[in-house]
Design a protein around this motif. Structure first.
Motif, PDB file in Angstrom:
ATOM      1  N   LYS A 109      -6.865   4.394   1.630  1.00  0.00           N
ATOM      2  CA  LYS A 109      -5.779   4.495   2.607  1.00  0.00           C
ATOM      3  C   LYS A 109      -5.049   5.836   2.492  1.00  0.00           C
ATOM      4  O   LYS A 109      -4.718   6.463   3.492  1.00  0.00           O
ATOM      5  N   LEU A 110      -4.777   6.278   1.244  1.00  0.00           N
ATOM      6  CA  LEU A 110      -4.003   7.498   1.032  1.00  0.00           C
ATOM      7  C   LEU A 110      -4.687   8.410   0.016  1.00  0.00           C
ATOM      8  O   LEU A 110      -5.126   7.953  -1.043  1.00  0.00           O
ATOM      9  N   TYR A 111      -4.763   9.682   0.361  1.00  0.00           N
ATOM     10  CA  TYR A 111      -5.172  10.735  -0.558  1.00  0.00           C
ATOM     11  C   TYR A 111      -3.918  11.579  -0.793  1.00  0.00           C
ATOM     12  O   TYR A 111      -3.354  12.119   0.167  1.00  0.00           O
ATOM     13  N   LEU A 112      -3.502  11.714  -2.030  1.00  0.00           N
ATOM     14  CA  LEU A 112      -2.252  12.414  -2.325  1.00  0.00           C
ATOM     15  C   LEU A 112      -2.475  13.464  -3.405  1.00  0.00           C
ATOM     16  O   LEU A 112      -3.207  13.235  -4.359  1.00  0.00           O
ATOM     17  N   SER A 113      -1.816  14.598  -3.237  1.00  0.00           N
ATOM     18  CA  SER A 113      -1.832  15.660  -4.246  1.00  0.00           C
ATOM     19  C   SER A 113      -0.409  16.125  -4.475  1.00  0.00           C
ATOM     20  O   SER A 113       0.420  16.074  -3.563  1.00  0.00           O
ATOM     21  N   THR A 148      -5.799   2.605  -2.330  1.00  0.00           N
ATOM     22  CA  THR A 148      -6.785   1.925  -1.486  1.00  0.00           C
ATOM     23  C   THR A 148      -6.087   1.083  -0.420  1.00  0.00           C
ATOM     24  O   THR A 148      -4.871   0.871  -0.469  1.00  0.00           O
ATOM     25  N   ASN A 149      -6.876   0.592   0.516  1.00  0.00           N
ATOM     26  CA  ASN A 149      -6.357  -0.283   1.574  1.00  0.00           C
ATOM     27  C   ASN A 149      -5.707  -1.539   1.004  1.00  0.00           C
ATOM     28  O   ASN A 149      -4.820  -2.121   1.633  1.00  0.00           O
ATOM     29  N   VAL A 178      -4.093   1.675  -7.032  1.00  0.00           N
ATOM     30  CA  VAL A 178      -3.774   3.087  -7.217  1.00  0.00           C
ATOM     31  C   VAL A 178      -4.655   3.673  -8.313  1.00  0.00           C
ATOM     32  O   VAL A 178      -4.796   3.095  -9.385  1.00  0.00           O
ATOM     33  N   TYR A 179      -5.253   4.818  -8.010  1.00  0.00           N
ATOM     34  CA  TYR A 179      -6.024   5.595  -8.974  1.00  0.00           C
ATOM     35  C   TYR A 179      -5.290   6.923  -9.154  1.00  0.00           C
ATOM     36  O   TYR A 179      -5.003   7.613  -8.178  1.00  0.00           O
ATOM     37  N   LYS A 180      -5.014   7.288 -10.411  1.00  0.00           N
ATOM     38  CA  LYS A 180      -4.276   8.514 -10.702  1.00  0.00           C
ATOM     39  C   LYS A 180      -5.202   9.537 -11.357  1.00  0.00           C
ATOM     40  O   LYS A 180      -6.105   9.181 -12.105  1.00  0.00           O
ATOM     41  N   VAL A 208       0.858  -1.174   0.000  1.00  0.00           N
ATOM     42  CA  VAL A 208       0.000   0.000   0.000  1.00  0.00           C
ATOM     43  C   VAL A 208       0.897   1.227   0.000  1.00  0.00           C
ATOM     44  O   VAL A 208       1.304   1.729   1.040  1.00  0.00           O
ATOM     45  N   SER A 209       1.244   1.682  -1.214  1.00  0.00           N
ATOM     46  CA  SER A 209       2.109   2.850  -1.338  1.00  0.00           C
ATOM     47  C   SER A 209       1.819   3.546  -2.665  1.00  0.00           C
ATOM     48  O   SER A 209       1.280   2.946  -3.587  1.00  0.00           O
ATOM     49  N   PRO A 210       2.200   4.820  -2.752  1.00  0.00           N
ATOM     50  CA  PRO A 210       1.982   5.554  -4.004  1.00  0.00           C
ATOM     51  C   PRO A 210       2.812   4.980  -5.141  1.00  0.00           C
ATOM     52  O   PRO A 210       3.811   4.305  -4.920  1.00  0.00           O
ATOM     53  N   GLN A 211       2.376   5.269  -6.350  1.00  0.00           N
ATOM     54  CA  GLN A 211       3.142   4.932  -7.556  1.00  0.00           C
ATOM     55  C   GLN A 211       3.514   6.222  -8.253  1.00  0.00           C
ATOM     56  O   GLN A 211       2.747   7.189  -8.243  1.00  0.00           O
ATOM     57  N   ALA A 212       4.650   6.237  -8.878  1.00  0.00           N
ATOM     58  CA  ALA A 212       5.045   7.406  -9.655  1.00  0.00           C
ATOM     59  C   ALA A 212       4.076   7.590 -10.812  1.00  0.00           C
ATOM     60  O   ALA A 212       3.631   6.623 -11.424  1.00  0.00           O
TER      61      ALA A 212
END
Length: 146
Positions: free
Chosen positions: A78-82, A51-52, A56-58, A21-25
């Motif tokens: 799990k993560l919301y990233l901007s 998601t948990n 990953v949704y970009k 569960v981590s971001p992707q480039a």
């Protein structure tokens, strides 16, 4: 017995790999926005959800991410990233970010929405460009009332 050990290692590897569960480039110019389907090219305004389960949704803009979550079970996220305005391509925790809506800082989908890791950076750009600052929760309320 050797075969059992072999399959056990494969299963263990798959479990570890699938639970990442981590971001992707973001591959700018190639990845597409999950919400509006446009190609992601803006290195300042892109966003991402993890998601948990590690899916990953970009998105090409934070506003697309916000519109997407209105149709998604947020308990699964799990993560919301901007992307951080002052460090293009650097994803930050959107729930802790300060957001600026300023017509003098265009974003890809026309909401004029920009994320900042540090509130002081957001205040500086607000002084220069105008607009209104929001926390994550205030931003969600703002978009829900549109």
């Amino acid at each position: 017995m050797q075969t059992l050990k072999h399959y056990s290692l494969i299963v263990l590897f798959l479990l570890l790999y699938s639970c990442n569960v981590s971001p992707q480039a973001i591959d700018y110019g190639n990845d597409g926005c999950h919400f509006c389907k446009m190609t992601i090219v803006d290195k300042v305004h892109a966003a991402e959800i993890v998601t948990n389960k590690g899916k990953v949704y970009k998105f090409d803009a934070s506003e697309c991410m916000i519109n997407f979550i209105q149709e998604f079970d947020t308990n699964e996220i799990k993560l919301y990233l901007s992307n951080n305005y002052t460090e293009p391509e650097i994803l930050i925790d959107a729930t802790k970010a300060t957001f600026l809506i300023s017509e003098n800082v265009p974003s890809p989908m026309g909401a004029f929405l920009t994320a900042f890791k540090d509130k002081s950076d957001a205040e500086k750009i607000q002084t220069e460009k105008g607009g209104k600052l929001y926390t994550w929760d205030q931003l969600l309320t703002h978009f829900n009332n549109k």
